[in-house]
Enzyme design. Structure first.
Site, PDB file in Angstrom:
ATOM      1  N   SER A  44       0.854  -1.190   0.000  1.00 51.79           N
ATOM      2  CA  SER A  44       0.000   0.000   0.000  1.00 51.79           C
ATOM      3  C   SER A  44       0.886   1.236   0.000  1.00 51.79           C
ATOM      4  O   SER A  44       1.716   1.401   0.893  1.00 51.79           O
ATOM      5  CB  SER A  44      -0.904   0.016   1.233  1.00 51.79           C
ATOM      6  OG  SER A  44      -1.422   1.300   1.452  1.00 51.79           O
ATOM      7  N   HIS A  45       0.695   2.094  -0.982  1.00 48.80           N
ATOM      8  CA  HIS A  45       1.499   3.309  -1.045  1.00 48.80           C
ATOM      9  C   HIS A  45       1.258   4.164   0.191  1.00 48.80           C
ATOM     10  O   HIS A  45       2.183   4.801   0.697  1.00 48.80           O
ATOM     11  CB  HIS A  45       1.147   4.103  -2.307  1.00 48.80           C
ATOM     12  CG  HIS A  45       1.594   3.420  -3.574  1.00 48.80           C
ATOM     13  ND1 HIS A  45       2.332   4.048  -4.525  1.00 48.80           N
ATOM     14  CD2 HIS A  45       1.404   2.154  -4.019  1.00 48.80           C
ATOM     15  CE1 HIS A  45       2.566   3.206  -5.529  1.00 48.80           C
ATOM     16  NE2 HIS A  45       2.008   2.049  -5.227  1.00 48.80           N
ATOM     17  N   GLU A  52      -3.248  -8.113  -7.224  1.00 51.37           N
ATOM     18  CA  GLU A  52      -1.923  -8.693  -7.380  1.00 51.37           C
ATOM     19  C   GLU A  52      -1.826 -10.045  -6.665  1.00 51.37           C
ATOM     20  O   GLU A  52      -1.270 -11.012  -7.203  1.00 51.37           O
ATOM     21  CB  GLU A  52      -0.874  -7.712  -6.850  1.00 51.37           C
ATOM     22  CG  GLU A  52      -0.734  -6.464  -7.720  1.00 51.37           C
ATOM     23  CD  GLU A  52      -0.024  -5.307  -7.026  1.00 51.37           C
ATOM     24  OE1 GLU A  52       0.123  -4.261  -7.661  1.00 51.37           O
ATOM     25  OE2 GLU A  52       0.364  -5.467  -5.858  1.00 51.37           O
TER      26      GLU A  52
END
Length: 984
Positions: free
Chosen positions: A33-34, A107
């Protein structure tokens, strides 16, 4: 490194390279998670590139990370799929944010479908991962860091590396030995070598690099000496000029810093002025202040304003006025209808996303969910009702044919509680019922209900499903018996009283109260206990200065929200429906008309729809429960005087004037349960309780001066330990265990502190009776004891390294006027809080620097806000939050991250109806317990507060929907270039 710190060795079939083989483009793919790991992910990638790298290579391994590895490409998912397909290992940086990220989910799903589970590595960066050995899967009620796609994937507890500590580290590079060791854990399977062998290789490569560097340095040194000789004179001349330039640059830097500080403080002041009337702009000003001058002052102001205002976000997307809102039963899905002809489904969890439903060819006017949330109905100006399958709110689909029959626009829809009957009202003045048992083939039920002399504007079912209310432009409300929906019949006479069109009706959850909203600017309440003879309740609710368009009850039935064309939402206390009263100030948002309101199922979130016809409108979210929603524990027969948590955090003890101690199971703090029978001791009121550090011994201090010890190893059946500890000190007002658990301190109203050796709790022995105390607290190391005085208003520190011979430390701490009723040390032992009590008390909390206990000093100004004596203080486990409890019936939270400048955290916590005697934090810091003279214990959920403090700007930007616009920046900020502070 603990149980979950090393990866399991790969199965033999996968110990060599996968089928992709040596031609793999990447050794690993990092999924993260950015928002959560924007700092850690690049550090891990860099570490893997550099670990065990030969000096002549650019990197040891090739690792994919999206922002670092992708070029500009319109096919983002295609590029990521290609990278996944050409990667040998998958490294998931697990966190609550990653668990909620749709990209991470995709992903993970791709890898599980196309790759081996043996190449799936987990690195825990935040949250929890808990394995259920009985079910053979993760415990999904406690696991917060993993995406749902990993459900039933692993056959046994997977190993993972825990790097949650790295979030607090300044240095996350290979220079940090702890981080280097963590990188080695990840790198070992990627290199297909044992960790110890890989570390040895890293050391060898490092030594080779050093030898090569030394050789190069020797050659360069000779050349450098020659060059330096030629530049010595030039350097001497340059130094003076450089020094002058440095001084000028430093002066300029100080001036710029002072200017930025002044601008930030001006923005904070403007934010305070605008917070009530325009909370979104106020929070945006706070965001800019943090961006311009980040620090404790600006961040505290931002956090405090977010917690103070009920405003919780804005949903944009509709291109015309939103006309209706409705929450699904899951509480996270919100439907909104708009005059732009669309219906939108919003995920109101953080972050917010939406899905658009199109089908109405003209304005949509109403929305309603079935009780299971699987079906959504929408009504529109196009004379139709449409049904949608909303089981997956990210992909809703139409169900069956349109429902037609009204001779004009359909103004309102509502489902019966069983979900099998739908009611609709129309411009033709009728109410129609539909059988939606099979939502793919809904059918009409009976004949249309007639009676309204004009457009039927609103409809609502009572909770029992047998009564239906409809409202009309004829100014009336009508009730219908729908026990047999194929043959509904009118109930009683029309409800009259409004002097203009009635636009909304809502039943309270008990079905005995009905609210109606009118264009006459009033809200009326009706007693519908006997629906054949409904009667008005009290006087009309007035306050709106224009038409009232919508009403909605909170799930507890004690709060009513009303929306008005005056641009406000008003909240009303309807606990006594014969005498409803306003709750707080109106909620405003500067968006024109407010046309709809709806409560989420938890009753803590309210949605309102607002705007102007023909212009883009908004849906706003409001927190209607304050910074925490208390759970009430009742059982004591009279005031509750003290509370404390056991070290495991699962057991809470409460002490009362009824001569009992009660134990509660707080494993689920939203649903605490009583454990066993009350503990009684015949010693009068219990004024203090304390758990020993092992959690197996509980001490209770009584009014008769005795202390009773209990074995709580089995909290459902605690048993007494030995005889009561006796003294002549009168009421035992406070107790504290030393961290080692062998010493118990008790403070009494005779002004003495008594110490007891309870190494053998069945046979405790007195140590000393010296000291002065109404309250006592040990430092975390157990070497210092603080005691609070009574009439003299002082706090004293004692050296308790030898508890059999305590000695005073330094001079008494003075500053309070009157009694000092409580003391508490911060977890680091360097900060002490004291509370001013009754009889001339100053009603303040004071902080003291006790780093040197022989010379303690005051910290900052006294904390003021309580309007009566402060009875208790407690620090959160991280030491950054202090809670104080007062005789004014409130609990206050303070930000003590900088103890020299403590600041309030949000509004006071109100819930008790009498004095608050005691506060205590659970060991995880997410739950606060308070005890009051109203006979209740209240549990406050501080999870949102803690998470917000960790991600203050990110959360604030999610609430405001972005920073100041360029035009707004020009109005508020002078001398600095425009920046969208939420897009940096």
């Amino acid at each position: 490194m603990g149980k979950h710190m090393k990866f399991r060795s790969l199965p033999k079939s996968t110990e060599g390279r996968s089928a992709v083989g040596a031609t793999d483009a990447y050794a690993a793919f990092i999924s993260y998670s950015h928002a959560a790991d924007g700092k850690l992910a690049p550090a891990l990638q860099t570490g893997l590139h550099g670990f065990a790298r030969p000096w002549f290579r650019l990197r040891a391994l090739r690792v994919f990370r999206d922002q670092a590895s992708l070029s500009a490409n319109p096919g983002l998912w295609t590029s990521i799929q290609q990278a996944l397909g050409s990667s040998e290992f998958f490294v998931l940086l697990a966190s609550p944010e990653a668990a909620r990220s749709p990209w991470v989910g995709r992903e993970v799903a791709f890898w599980l479908e196309h790759k081996s589970l043996a190449t799936f590595l987990i690195v825990l960066t935040d949250g929890k991962v808990v394995w259920n050995y009985v079910d053979g899967d993760f415990d999904w009620t406690r696991t917060t860091a993993l995406p749902p796609s990993l459900h039933d994937v692993f056959s046994e507890d997977p190993r993972y590396i825990d790097v949650r500590w790295a979030r607090a580290e300044e240095d996350v590079s290979l220079h940090n030995p702890r981080f280097r060791n963590a990188v080695a854990d990840v790198a070992a399977p990627l290199h297909h070598r044992p960790k110890d062998e890989l570390i040895g290789e890293d050391v060898r490569q490092h030594r080779r690099t050093i030898r090569w560097v030394r050789s190069a340095v020797a050659t360069l040194t000779i050349l450098l000496i020659l060059a330096l000789t030629a530049t010595v004179v030039a350097v001497d001349r340059q130094q003076a000029a450089q020094e002058q330039q440095r001084i000028a640059e430093e002066q300029q830097r100080v001036a710029e810093e002072q200017a930025r500080t002044a601008i930030a403080r001006q923005l904070q002041a403007q934010a305070e002025l605008r917070l009530d009337q325009d909370p979104r702009t106020a929070l945006r000003l706070n965001e800019v202040a943090v961006h311009i001058h980040p620090g404790q002052e600006t961040r505290s102001a931002l956090i405090n304003n977010v917690l103070t205002t009920p405003y919780r976000g804005i949903l944009t997307g509709h291109t015309d006025l939103p006309s209706a809102v409705a929450f699904a039963p899951d509480g996270h899905t919100l439907a909104s209808a708009s005059l732009d002809g669309t219906v939108r489904l919003w995920n109101t969890s953080y972050p917010t996303t939406s899905t658009e439903l199109t089908g109405h060819y003209y304005g949509a006017l109403s929305v309603a969910f079935t009780s299971d949330g699987h079906t959504l109905a929408s009504a529109g100006y196009d004379d139709t009702v449409r049904l949608w399958n909303s089981s997956d709110p990210t992909n809703p689909t139409p169900l069956g044919a349109w429902l037609t029959g009204h001779g004009g626009a359909v103004w309102s829809v509502a489902f019966a509680p069983d979900g099998h009957t739908l009611a609709s009202t129309g411009e033709d003045g009728t109410v129609r019922l539909w059988n939606t048992s099979d939502p793919t083939n809904p059918t009409p039920l009976g004949a249309p209900l007639t009676g309204h002399d004009d457009t039927a504007t609103a409809v609502a079912f009572a909770p029992d499903g047998h009564t239906l209310a409809s409202a009309g432009e004829d100014g009336t409300v009508r009730l219908w018996n729908t026990s047999d929906p194929t043959n509904p019949t009118p109930l009683g006479s029309p409800l009259t009283g409004h002097t203009d069109s009635v636009r909304s009706v809502a039943f309270a959850p008990d079905g005995h109260t009905l609210a109606s909203a009118g264009y006459d600017g009033t809200v009326r309440l009706w007693n519908t206990s006997d629906p054949t003879n409904p009667i008005p309740l009290g006087s009309p609710l007035t306050g709106h200065t224009d038409s009232v368009r919508s009403v909605a009850f909170a799930p507890d039935g004690h709060t009513l929200a009303s929306a008005g064309y005056d641009g406000t939402v008003r909240l009303w206390n309807t606990s006594d429906p014969t005498n409803p009263t306003p709750l707080g100030a109106p909620l405003t948002g500067r968006d024109g008309l407010v046309v709809a309101v709806a409560f989420a199922p938890n009753g803590q979130t309210l949605a309102s729809a607002s705007g102007l016809p023909g212009a883009a409108g908004t849906v706003r979210l409001w927190n209607t429960s304050g910074p925490a929603a208390p759970t009430r524990l009742t059982g004591h027969d009279g005031p509750v005087i003290a509370v404390t948590f056991a070290p495991d955090g699962h057991t809470l003890a409460s002490a009362g004037e009824d001569d009992t101690v009660r134990l509660w199971n707080t494993s689920d703090p939203t649903n605490p349960t009583l454990l066993g029978a009350p503990l009684t001791g015949d010693g009068g009121a219990v004024w203090s309780v304390a758990f020993a550090p092992d959690g197996h011994t509980l001490a209770a201090g009584h009014e008769d001066g005795t202390v009773r010890l209990w074995n709580t190893s089995n909290p459902t059946n605690p048993t007494p330990l030995g005889a009561p500890l006796t003294s002549d000190g009168g009421t035992v007002w406070s107790m504290a265990f030393a961290p080692a658990g062998h010493t118990l301190a008790a403070g009494g109203n005779d002004g003495t502190v008594r110490l007891w050796n309870i190494s053998d709790p069945t046979n405790p022995t007195p140590l000393t009776g010296d000291g002065t105390a109404a309250a006592v607290a040990f430092t975390p190391d157990g070497h210092t004891l603080a005691s609070a005085g009574l009439e003299n208003g002082t706090v004293r520190l004692w050296n308790t390294s030898d508890p059999s011979n305590p000695t005073p430390l330094g001079a008494p701490l003075s500053g309070h006027d009157g009694f000092v009723m409580a003391v508490a040390f911060a977890p680091d032992g360097h900060t002490l809080a004291s509370a001013g009590g009754p009889v001339g008390g100053d009603d303040t909390v004071r902080l003291w620097n006790t780093s040197d206990p022989t010379n303690p000093t005051p910290l900052g100004s006294p904390l003021t806000g309580h309007t009566n004596s402060v009875r208790s203080v407690a620090f959160a486990p991280d030491g950054h939050i202090l809670a104080s409890a007062g005789e004014d019936g409130t609990v206050r939270l303070w930000n003590t991250s900088d103890p020299t400048n403590p600041t309030p955290l949000g509004s006071p916590l109100t819930g008790h109806t009498d004095w608050v005697r005691s506060v205590a934090f659970a060991p995880d810091g997410h739950t606060l317990a308070s005890a009051g003279d109203d006979g209740t214990v209240q549990l406050w959920n501080l999870t949102d507060l803690i998470e917000f403090r960790a991600h203050d700007m990110e959360r604030a930007c999610a609430i405001t929907g972005g920073g100041l616009s360029r035009d707004e920046w020009g109005s508020y900020v002078s001398g600095l270039d425009y920046v969208d502070v939420c897009d940096t």
